[in-house]
Design a protein around this motif. Structure first.
Motif, mmCIF file in Angstrom:
data_model
loop_
_atom_site.group_PDB
_atom_site.id
_atom_site.type_symbol
_atom_site.label_atom_id
_atom_site.label_comp_id
_atom_site.label_asym_id
_atom_site.label_seq_id
_atom_site.Cartn_x
_atom_site.Cartn_y
_atom_site.Cartn_z
ATOM 1 N N PRO A 1 -0.279 30.336 -6.314
ATOM 2 C CA PRO A 1 0.360 29.994 -8.100
ATOM 3 C C PRO A 1 0.962 29.091 -7.485
ATOM 4 C CG PRO A 1 0.599 31.712 -8.060
ATOM 5 C CD PRO A 1 -0.127 32.316 -6.842
ATOM 6 N N ASN A 2 1.481 27.636 -7.695
ATOM 7 C CA ASN A 2 2.568 26.648 -8.189
ATOM 8 C C ASN A 2 4.220 26.871 -8.105
ATOM 9 O OD1 ASN A 2 0.972 24.327 -7.078
ATOM 10 N ND2 ASN A 2 0.855 23.991 -8.925
ATOM 11 N N SER A 3 4.150 28.340 -8.981
ATOM 12 C CA SER A 3 5.616 28.901 -9.138
ATOM 13 C C SER A 3 5.846 29.606 -7.881
ATOM 14 C CB SER A 3 5.091 29.515 -10.426
ATOM 15 O OG SER A 3 4.649 30.928 -10.549
ATOM 16 N N VAL A 4 4.621 29.817 -7.437
ATOM 17 C CA VAL A 4 5.176 30.924 -5.426
ATOM 18 C C VAL A 4 6.118 29.931 -5.033
ATOM 19 C CG1 VAL A 4 4.874 32.353 -4.706
ATOM 20 C CG2 VAL A 4 4.535 33.033 -6.753
ATOM 21 N N ILE A 5 5.246 28.753 -4.322
ATOM 22 C CA ILE A 5 5.832 27.855 -3.535
ATOM 23 C C ILE A 5 6.864 27.508 -3.447
ATOM 24 C CG2 ILE A 5 4.853 26.187 -1.932
ATOM 25 C CD1 ILE A 5 1.517 26.666 -3.287
ATOM 26 N N ALA B 1 0.866 37.188 3.372
ATOM 27 C CA ALA B 1 0.745 38.264 2.530
ATOM 28 C C ALA B 1 1.452 39.519 2.364
ATOM 29 C CB ALA B 1 -0.696 38.786 2.999
ATOM 30 N N LEU B 2 2.050 39.988 2.901
ATOM 31 C CA LEU B 2 3.295 40.793 2.982
ATOM 32 C C LEU B 2 4.052 40.522 2.276
ATOM 33 C CD1 LEU B 2 2.247 43.052 6.217
ATOM 34 C CD2 LEU B 2 1.333 44.357 4.351
ATOM 35 N N TYR B 3 4.597 39.361 2.208
ATOM 36 C CA TYR B 3 5.637 39.161 1.763
ATOM 37 C C TYR B 3 5.614 38.898 0.508
ATOM 38 C CZ TYR B 3 8.371 38.266 6.065
ATOM 39 O OH TYR B 3 9.566 38.686 7.350
ATOM 40 N N LEU B 4 4.918 38.039 0.063
ATOM 41 C CA LEU B 4 3.992 37.584 -1.286
ATOM 42 C C LEU B 4 3.863 38.533 -2.066
ATOM 43 C CD1 LEU B 4 1.216 34.671 0.053
ATOM 44 C CD2 LEU B 4 2.789 34.912 -1.309
ATOM 45 N N ASP B 5 3.098 39.890 -1.155
ATOM 46 C CA ASP B 5 2.743 40.818 -1.678
ATOM 47 C C ASP B 5 3.870 41.991 -1.997
ATOM 48 O OD1 ASP B 5 -0.219 40.898 -2.278
ATOM 49 O OD2 ASP B 5 -0.279 41.817 -0.350
ATOM 50 N N ALA C 1 11.041 41.405 -2.681
ATOM 51 C CA ALA C 1 11.746 41.791 -3.954
ATOM 52 C C ALA C 1 12.111 40.840 -4.355
ATOM 53 C CB ALA C 1 12.654 42.319 -3.590
ATOM 54 N N LEU C 2 12.240 39.509 -3.548
ATOM 55 C CA LEU C 2 12.737 38.183 -4.673
ATOM 56 C C LEU C 2 12.159 36.524 -4.210
ATOM 57 C CD1 LEU C 2 16.581 38.295 -2.316
ATOM 58 C CD2 LEU C 2 15.373 39.008 -5.052
ATOM 59 N N SER C 3 12.064 35.744 -5.152
ATOM 60 C CA SER C 3 11.486 34.606 -5.268
ATOM 61 C C SER C 3 11.455 33.933 -4.179
ATOM 62 C CB SER C 3 11.547 33.426 -6.129
ATOM 63 O OG SER C 3 13.453 33.566 -5.821
ATOM 64 N N VAL C 4 12.375 34.115 -2.925
ATOM 65 C CA VAL C 4 12.644 33.381 -1.616
ATOM 66 C C VAL C 4 11.772 34.274 -0.609
ATOM 67 C CG1 VAL C 4 14.589 34.104 -0.339
ATOM 68 C CG2 VAL C 4 14.232 32.579 -0.193
#
Length: 468
Positions: free
Chosen positions: A455-459, A418-422, A425-428
């Protein structure tokens, strides 16, 4: 002119469309209360609806008094109301990445086909109302970290316990399980063997649970304390073909308690409270708490937190939970109590006041004060960093809990993700966050709730079609 057929037809079309616009407007207002995400789009759609309704009222007045330019008012009203319907469709498309994606897209498309669009819009609203706690919090535009914490708070609700509920059966593969059951069956010639074989069938082989209950019955007929306790529980909750009966469950618990089964006495106390005999139930908890029974101490804390038979005092309950801080259930309750102290600004529940119970900072400080051990100590340190807004430090701390491979590993993985998602800085980074959340599947029930909000765009593309 007002009397012309075209004008008359359009007037009645507008009248029907105005009804749809009113319904859509009311629905949009309810959406706005639930979804801060894309709030501007919702506000815009609602305002266009207001203009559409205003134009309809103007054309209604002009048409009724027979003005020659009423036809223009009819056209303007029609145009604005069609625009309002289209803005609702756009709003639905905006919502699709966050929740009920397919339903949002279908509703957006069908918004142009009224009144079918209205029906689907109402269905969509109902579905969003039924979203998980995590979906609800993420959907309001709040960070995944807060959604994870709130979902933990929702999942681990307050309840009374006994020692029997704390036992865990060893996980066995198919071959080992077959050998284990064969060995237990060979020993099922006396009450103790019958009980253990029946218990194993119920826990390992759900399709043979009724057979397991029969073996437990046989053991209970010979006054096996644990078997009597289990029959009491089956009657208390109404499972495995037993009808729910407080009278029968109490009889079995009484027999087991007389034979020295502490858990049976504890269940009698729990049952007393559930049917309103609060004082009697609390006295049972106090008796066994004085003997050092951790579940009894935990139940005393629950009574203090709820105000059952004692004055409600959450700070006192926290101290009681901390007195058994090595018990995982007490740790879960302390962690859950700390969550609203951090997330209250983002809390969707109606009661946000500080007037009920202690000040949030006071409560949080009471929880985190003192010495904790093992991975729970690490989890508390991570919460402190989240409260201070030090996301990077919190992620590193929770990674430490993951590496300990303890009972908090699943929750720690979710919080790292969750912290990485929030904060990635990069999409990876965000893709790695999604992978971390997914890695907690099977460890904690909150993992799938969180993963399903991403969202699918993040996975990562490899996982894009592998939603839970």
């Amino acid at each position: 002119m007002p009397g012309e057929p075209t004008t008359s037809i359009l007037f009645y079309v507008n009248a029907a469309l105005a009804f749809c616009v009113i319904t859509e407007f009311v629905t949009l207002i309810s959406f706005a209360k639930k979804t801060a995400y894309e709030f501007a789009a919702c506000e815009t759609a609602a305002m266009v609806h207001v203009f559409g309704l205003a134009a309809f009222i103007v054309q209604l007045v002009m048409y009724s008094i027979g003005k020659w330019y009423a036809i223009y008012a009819v056209y303007v009203a029609l145009g604005i109301m069609i625009a309002s319907v289209l803005t609702t469709a756009v709003y639905c498309f905006f919502l699709s990445p966050r929740s009920n994606s397919a339903m949002c897209i279908v509703t957006g498309i069908l918004c142009v086909v009224q009144p079918v669009g209205i029906i689907f819009l109402l269905i969509l609203r109902a579905r969003m109302h039924a979203d998980s706690r995590a979906e609800a919090v993420v959907f309001t535009g709040n960070p995944y970290t807060y959604a994870t914490l709130e979902d933990f708070h929702e999942k681990f609700k307050l309840d009374y316990v006994d020692n029997s509920s704390q036992g865990e059966f060893e996980k066995l593969d198919k071959k080992a399980l077959k050998a284990h059951l064969k060995e237990l069956k060979s020993k099922a010639t006396d009450p103790d063997g019958q009980f253990h074989y029946g218990e194993a069938l119920i826990n390992y082989c759900p399709n043979k649970a009724s057979k397991g209950a029969d073996y437990i019955k046989r053991a209970a007929q010979k006054d096996h304390p644990s078997a009597l306790f289990n029959l009491g529980y089956f009657n208390e909750v109404g499972m495995l073909g037993f009808k729910k009966s407080y009278k029968k469950s109490n009889e079995y618990y009484s027999r087991a308690a007389k034979l020295g089964d502490h858990d049976a006495a504890m269940r009698m106390g729990i049952a007393d409270i559930e049917i309103g005999y609060n004082k009697e139930g609390y006295e049972v908890f106090k008796k066994y708490a004085a003997e050092g029974d951790k579940c009894a101490i935990y139940n005393v804390a629950v009574c203090q937190e709820r105000g059952v038979s004692v004055t409600k005092n959450i700070l006192e309950a926290v101290d009681t939970y901390k007195s058994i801080k090595t018990m995982h259930l007490a740790q879960q309750r302390l962690f859950a109590l700390a969550v609203p102290c951090i997330t209250y600004k983002f809390d969707m529940r109606k009661d946000k006041s500080k007037s009920q119970g202690p000040d949030r900072d006071e409560l949080f400080n009471r929880i985190v004060a003192g010495e904790y051990d093992g991975d729970f100590k690490v989890m508390i340190e991570g919460l402190v960093k989240i409260k201070k807004g030090a996301a990077h430090d919190a992620a590193e701390i929770f990674l430490g809990a993951v590496k300990k491979r303890g009972k908090w590993e699943g929750v720690a993985r979710c919080l790292v993700g969750a912290l990485y998602l929030d904060c990635g800085a990069l999409s990876v980074d965000r893709a790695n966050g999604a992978a971390y959340v997914k890695s907690a599947f099977g460890m904690t029930p909150i993992a799938k709730d969180i993963y399903n909000t991403i969202p699918n765009s993040v996975i990562s593309p490899k996982n894009r079609n592998k939603r839970a």
